[in-house]
Design a protein around this motif. Sequence first.
Motif, PDB file in Angstrom:
ATOM      1  N   PRO A   1       0.826  -1.217   0.000  1.00 13.73           N
ATOM      2  CA  PRO A   1       0.000   0.000   0.000  1.00 13.73           C
ATOM      3  C   PRO A   1       0.857   1.263   0.000  1.00 13.73           C
ATOM      4  N   GLY A   2       0.361   2.312  -0.660  1.00 10.35           N
ATOM      5  CA  GLY A   2       1.120   3.543  -0.814  1.00 10.35           C
ATOM      6  C   GLY A   2       1.590   4.147   0.498  1.00 10.35           C
TER       7      GLY A   2
ATOM      8  N   TYR B   1      10.726   1.860  -3.928  1.00  9.92           N
ATOM      9  CA  TYR B   1       9.658   0.923  -4.315  1.00  9.92           C
ATOM     10  C   TYR B   1       8.523   1.699  -4.980  1.00  9.92           C
ATOM     11  N   ALA B   2       8.149   2.837  -4.380  1.00  7.25           N
ATOM     12  CA  ALA B   2       7.084   3.663  -4.947  1.00  7.25           C
ATOM     13  C   ALA B   2       7.442   4.125  -6.355  1.00  7.25           C
TER      14      ALA B   2
ATOM     15  N   ARG C   1       6.594 -10.408  -5.189  1.00  6.13           N
ATOM     16  CA  ARG C   1       6.659  -9.692  -6.460  1.00  6.13           C
ATOM     17  C   ARG C   1       7.846  -8.740  -6.420  1.00  6.13           C
ATOM     18  N   GLU C   2       8.845  -8.958  -7.262  1.00  2.00           N
ATOM     19  CA  GLU C   2      10.103  -8.220  -7.172  1.00  2.00           C
ATOM     20  C   GLU C   2      10.021  -6.857  -7.855  1.00  2.00           C
ATOM     21  N   VAL C   3       9.200  -6.002  -7.290  1.00  2.91           N
ATOM     22  CA  VAL C   3       9.068  -4.631  -7.775  1.00  2.91           C
ATOM     23  C   VAL C   3      10.392  -3.903  -7.556  1.00  2.91           C
TER      24      VAL C   3
ATOM     25  N   VAL D   1      15.548  -3.734  -3.783  1.00  3.44           N
ATOM     26  CA  VAL D   1      14.465  -2.785  -3.516  1.00  3.44           C
ATOM     27  C   VAL D   1      13.347  -3.487  -2.739  1.00  3.44           C
ATOM     28  N   LEU D   2      13.000  -4.688  -3.160  1.00  2.00           N
ATOM     29  CA  LEU D   2      11.968  -5.438  -2.453  1.00  2.00           C
ATOM     30  C   LEU D   2      12.414  -5.776  -1.040  1.00  2.00           C
ATOM     31  N   ARG D   3      13.682  -6.176  -0.871  1.00  2.00           N
ATOM     32  CA  ARG D   3      14.156  -6.528   0.475  1.00  2.00           C
ATOM     33  C   ARG D   3      14.027  -5.341   1.427  1.00  2.00           C
TER      34      ARG D   3
END
Length: 288
Positions: free
Chosen positions: A117-118, A125-126, A175-177, A182-184
């Motif tokens: 969520p934002g 990530y955003a 999901r590796e956005v 970055v996901l970690r």
Amino acid sequence: MARPTSTARRELGVELRRLRSDRRAATVATALGWSESKLSRIETAHTAISEEDLERLLTAYGVRVEDRDRLRDLARRGRARAWWTPYRSSVPDPYDEFVALEAEATFISEWESQVVPGLLQTDEYARAVIEAGADVGDQAVAQRRLALRMARQAVLTREPPPSLLMVLDEAVLHREVGGVEVLRRQVAKLGEDSRRPGVELRIMPFAAGAHAGQGESFMVLEFPAGTRNPIVHSEGLMGGLFRVTDSEVEVYRDALADLRERSLSAELSRTVIAEREEALRVRGGLLS
């Protein structure tokens, strides 16, 4: 293209129209020395009303002086320049209305099946989420949207902060956005946020099977007692959608209750988040 007005200005307009009751707009406007279009613009929230004009209008409607404070406050807020105004040109039309409502909410509950969520996203990530959007025209637009998303998170540090219930599909942790690192870092932030006072973060495990949130991600916003009814907001490729009727809101509330019941406890969710962060840390080390 016209932009949505502030919620305070719209609420004031509704109240003033109610107070006018069965009086003809032309009659009221003439008595005040106004044009009928001026009164119409105030009632439809297209124009903010000055302090002097508000007092004259309330006197014409016979509103007692001791009953005017709430309307004065709405008028004051309606005249104020919203903090998100500089970002308006970079977001779809309904979005600034959503930001206004989110800033007023005392309880925010959200189901998210795709991304974090934002309100809980890291800036990197955003950025990855925003740049993947189908309606992002260029880097300047993406940068303004990123700045707005980060500014929205100030709602979590206001006094008092809103209470949050966030239910995330386990897929969000995988999901590796933006890539593994970055996901970690995002997953690590989720672990930190899950310990914030007033935040309840739950993970919906893959093993839960079918559930009430399969159709869409959504948010329910609730407000101080006596101010406004709860509102549901969901986002799609063409922008946000509000659902406001009691029957619609109840459907989403029931769905959230089902999602919360089927998800892992807050404590078990923190364990899953920590394990996922460690797995990503190891994977990142192997890739480097």
